[in-house]
Design a protein around this motif. Structure first.
Motif, PDB file in Angstrom:
ATOM      1  N   ASN A 162      11.658 -21.113 -30.278  1.00 11.63           N
ATOM      2  CA  ASN A 162      11.376 -20.546 -31.437  1.00 11.63           C
ATOM      3  C   ASN A 162       9.770 -20.275 -31.603  1.00 11.63           C
ATOM      4  OD1 ASN A 162      14.123 -20.952 -32.058  1.00 11.63           O
ATOM      5  ND2 ASN A 162      14.410 -22.117 -33.811  1.00 11.63           N
ATOM      6  N   SER A 163       9.475 -21.659 -31.397  1.00 11.51           N
ATOM      7  CA  SER A 163       7.350 -21.128 -31.383  1.00 11.51           C
ATOM      8  C   SER A 163       7.211 -20.796 -30.782  1.00 11.51           C
ATOM      9  CB  SER A 163       7.413 -22.872 -31.826  1.00 11.51           C
ATOM     10  OG  SER A 163       7.539 -23.387 -30.371  1.00 11.51           O
ATOM     11  N   PHE A 164       7.207 -20.801 -29.217  1.00 12.68           N
ATOM     12  CA  PHE A 164       7.146 -19.975 -28.196  1.00 12.68           C
ATOM     13  C   PHE A 164       7.455 -17.914 -28.640  1.00 12.68           C
ATOM     14  CE2 PHE A 164       8.437 -22.501 -24.535  1.00 12.68           C
ATOM     15  CZ  PHE A 164       7.257 -23.236 -24.877  1.00 12.68           C
ATOM     16  N   PHE A 165       8.617 -18.200 -29.398  1.00 15.52           N
ATOM     17  CA  PHE A 165       8.261 -16.607 -29.992  1.00 15.52           C
ATOM     18  C   PHE A 165       7.566 -15.954 -31.232  1.00 15.52           C
ATOM     19  CE2 PHE A 165      10.407 -13.912 -33.435  1.00 15.52           C
ATOM     20  CZ  PHE A 165      10.855 -12.537 -32.932  1.00 15.52           C
ATOM     21  N   ALA A 194      17.934  -5.600 -26.486  1.00 11.18           N
ATOM     22  CA  ALA A 194      16.598  -6.608 -26.452  1.00 11.18           C
ATOM     23  C   ALA A 194      16.689  -8.282 -25.394  1.00 11.18           C
ATOM     24  CB  ALA A 194      16.055  -6.031 -27.527  1.00 11.18           C
ATOM     25  N   TRP A 195      17.579  -8.802 -26.403  1.00 14.22           N
ATOM     26  CA  TRP A 195      17.993  -9.833 -25.951  1.00 14.22           C
ATOM     27  C   TRP A 195      18.358 -10.424 -24.132  1.00 14.22           C
ATOM     28  CZ3 TRP A 195      17.075 -14.353 -26.158  1.00 14.22           C
ATOM     29  CH2 TRP A 195      17.832 -15.596 -26.003  1.00 14.22           C
ATOM     30  N   ILE A 196      19.444  -8.754 -23.873  1.00 15.29           N
ATOM     31  CA  ILE A 196      20.048  -9.693 -22.125  1.00 15.29           C
ATOM     32  C   ILE A 196      18.283  -8.681 -21.782  1.00 15.29           C
ATOM     33  CG2 ILE A 196      21.330  -7.894 -20.641  1.00 15.29           C
ATOM     34  CD1 ILE A 196      23.226  -6.871 -23.214  1.00 15.29           C
ATOM     35  N   GLY A 229      18.377 -20.205 -31.264  1.00 12.45           N
ATOM     36  CA  GLY A 229      17.065 -19.562 -32.383  1.00 12.45           C
ATOM     37  C   GLY A 229      16.212 -18.411 -30.957  1.00 12.45           C
ATOM     38  N   LEU A 230      15.579 -18.485 -30.087  1.00  9.65           N
ATOM     39  CA  LEU A 230      14.876 -17.666 -30.154  1.00  9.65           C
ATOM     40  C   LEU A 230      15.845 -15.925 -29.649  1.00  9.65           C
ATOM     41  CD1 LEU A 230      12.462 -16.061 -28.527  1.00  9.65           C
ATOM     42  CD2 LEU A 230      13.629 -17.019 -26.637  1.00  9.65           C
ATOM     43  N   ARG A 231      17.460 -16.113 -29.686  1.00 11.16           N
ATOM     44  CA  ARG A 231      17.799 -14.785 -29.754  1.00 11.16           C
ATOM     45  C   ARG A 231      18.019 -14.297 -31.183  1.00 11.16           C
ATOM     46  NH1 ARG A 231      23.764 -13.608 -30.921  1.00 11.16           N
ATOM     47  NH2 ARG A 231      24.778 -11.934 -28.969  1.00 11.16           N
ATOM     48  N   LYS A 232      18.271 -14.745 -31.937  1.00 13.73           N
ATOM     49  CA  LYS A 232      17.693 -14.182 -33.343  1.00 13.73           C
ATOM     50  C   LYS A 232      16.777 -13.739 -33.539  1.00 13.73           C
ATOM     51  CE  LYS A 232      18.176 -16.242 -38.038  1.00 13.73           C
ATOM     52  NZ  LYS A 232      18.693 -17.400 -38.812  1.00 13.73           N
ATOM     53  N   PHE A 253      13.620  -8.438 -34.688  1.00 14.77           N
ATOM     54  CA  PHE A 253      12.432  -8.120 -34.041  1.00 14.77           C
ATOM     55  C   PHE A 253      12.330  -6.910 -32.975  1.00 14.77           C
ATOM     56  CE2 PHE A 253       9.394  -7.026 -31.241  1.00 14.77           C
ATOM     57  CZ  PHE A 253       8.489  -6.372 -31.388  1.00 14.77           C
ATOM     58  N   ALA A 254      13.543  -6.637 -32.471  1.00 14.24           N
ATOM     59  CA  ALA A 254      13.546  -5.255 -32.016  1.00 14.24           C
ATOM     60  C   ALA A 254      15.096  -4.330 -33.180  1.00 14.24           C
ATOM     61  CB  ALA A 254      15.195  -5.470 -30.836  1.00 14.24           C
ATOM     62  N   SER A 255      15.776  -5.094 -33.772  1.00 15.33           N
ATOM     63  CA  SER A 255      15.797  -4.742 -35.182  1.00 15.33           C
ATOM     64  C   SER A 255      15.268  -4.225 -36.265  1.00 15.33           C
ATOM     65  CB  SER A 255      17.161  -4.964 -36.042  1.00 15.33           C
ATOM     66  OG  SER A 255      18.265  -5.069 -35.001  1.00 15.33           O
ATOM     67  N   GLU A 256      14.371  -4.323 -35.823  1.00 16.20           N
ATOM     68  CA  GLU A 256      13.164  -3.767 -37.406  1.00 16.20           C
ATOM     69  C   GLU A 256      12.477  -2.351 -37.058  1.00 16.20           C
ATOM     70  OE1 GLU A 256      10.285  -7.320 -38.349  1.00 16.20           O
ATOM     71  OE2 GLU A 256      11.589  -8.034 -39.191  1.00 16.20           O
ATOM     72  N   LEU A 257      12.826  -2.587 -35.534  1.00 16.85           N
ATOM     73  CA  LEU A 257      11.428  -1.802 -34.309  1.00 16.85           C
ATOM     74  C   LEU A 257      12.110  -0.371 -34.840  1.00 16.85           C
ATOM     75  CD1 LEU A 257       9.803  -3.128 -31.759  1.00 16.85           C
ATOM     76  CD2 LEU A 257       8.851  -2.886 -33.429  1.00 16.85           C
ATOM     77  N   ILE A 258      13.758  -0.570 -34.603  1.00 18.23           N
ATOM     78  CA  ILE A 258      14.864   0.929 -34.713  1.00 18.23           C
ATOM     79  C   ILE A 258      14.899   1.596 -36.217  1.00 18.23           C
ATOM     80  CG2 ILE A 258      16.862   1.472 -34.033  1.00 18.23           C
ATOM     81  CD1 ILE A 258      15.233   0.899 -32.007  1.00 18.23           C
TER      82      ILE A 258
END
Length: 222
Positions: free
Chosen positions: A66-69, A164-166, A128-131, A136-141
């Motif tokens: 999570n912190s990496f993200f 984006a997760w894949i 958590g990273l997946r979430k 983030f991807a959803s916000e962009l779209i």
């Protein structure tokens, strides 16, 4: 209010200390700690301090990802001109930054992602990273859809975020296997994959996907 803020800040500092101690121990011993009691004693903090921040060692692993993200996003959003970037450029910038942070912690990342022979067990820590990535991807779209007046031109947030997760998992595996100087091939994979996933929702997806496919074939067959 001030007391609560101090408490949260203190807890955050303790959490960071625990995370640093955990990562250091894992890398130096090449083993995962088995006893929370022994871990706390060796690093001079109480079990209460540990459990105030984490319920288990698995919780630490998840929080590290999570912190990496979050660290990546903080760096990206602070960069000059970020708000004026296109959505494709924002995602590209995120991935470049994210993998720079992973590279700075490569020894730890490689070790924890190879703990179990069954890959799905290793991916549990990425929940958590997946979430975060999908959010983030959803916000962009969502931002892009606001600019489109016709509903049939709007893009699916669900499909795009899952894609984006894949893409993240693919890039993570690619980076783990990358033996090019300064991980140059990973940078190329990031650029091509981001262009491909965005072009899927635009008017010319085929050329981009073929280009990306040719790159993957060349790298895997070389």
């Amino acid at each position: 209010m001030a007391a609560k803020q101090v408490t949260k800040k203190t807890q955050k500092n303790t959490s960071d200390t625990i995370i640093d101690a955990y990562m250091k121990q894992v890398m130096e011993s090449e083993m995962f700690p088995k006893s929370i009691y022994k871990f706390c004693k060796e690093h001079n903090f109480s079990e209460k301090e540990f459990y105030d921040s984490f319920a288990s060692f698995d919780g630490i692993q998840k929080e590290i990802w999570n912190s990496f993200f979050t660290n990546s996003m903080q760096l990206v959003q602070k960069s000059k001109g970020y708000d004026s970037l296109t959505n494709k450029e924002k995602m590209l910038t995120f991935f470049y930054t994210f993998f720079e942070i992973l590279t700075a912690n490569r020894s730890y990342v490689l070790f924890v992602l190879k703990e179990h022979k069954e890959i799905m067990k290793n991916l549990v820590q990425l929940k958590g990273l997946r979430k975060y990535v999908k959010g983030f991807a959803s916000e962009l779209i969502a931002e892009a859809n606001e600019e489109k007046s016709l509903s049939f031109l709007k893009q699916s947030e669900t499909v795009f975020s899952e894609g984006a997760w894949i893409q993240t998992l693919f890039l993570l595996k690619f980076w783990m296997d990358d033996d090019s100087p300064a991980f140059e091939n990973t940078d190329v994979a990031i650029e091509k994959s981001v262009r491909a996933i965005f072009d899927v929702f635009e008017t010319q997806p085929l050329e981009s996907l073929l280009d990306f496919g040719k790159f993957l074939w060349k790298e895997k067959m070389a």
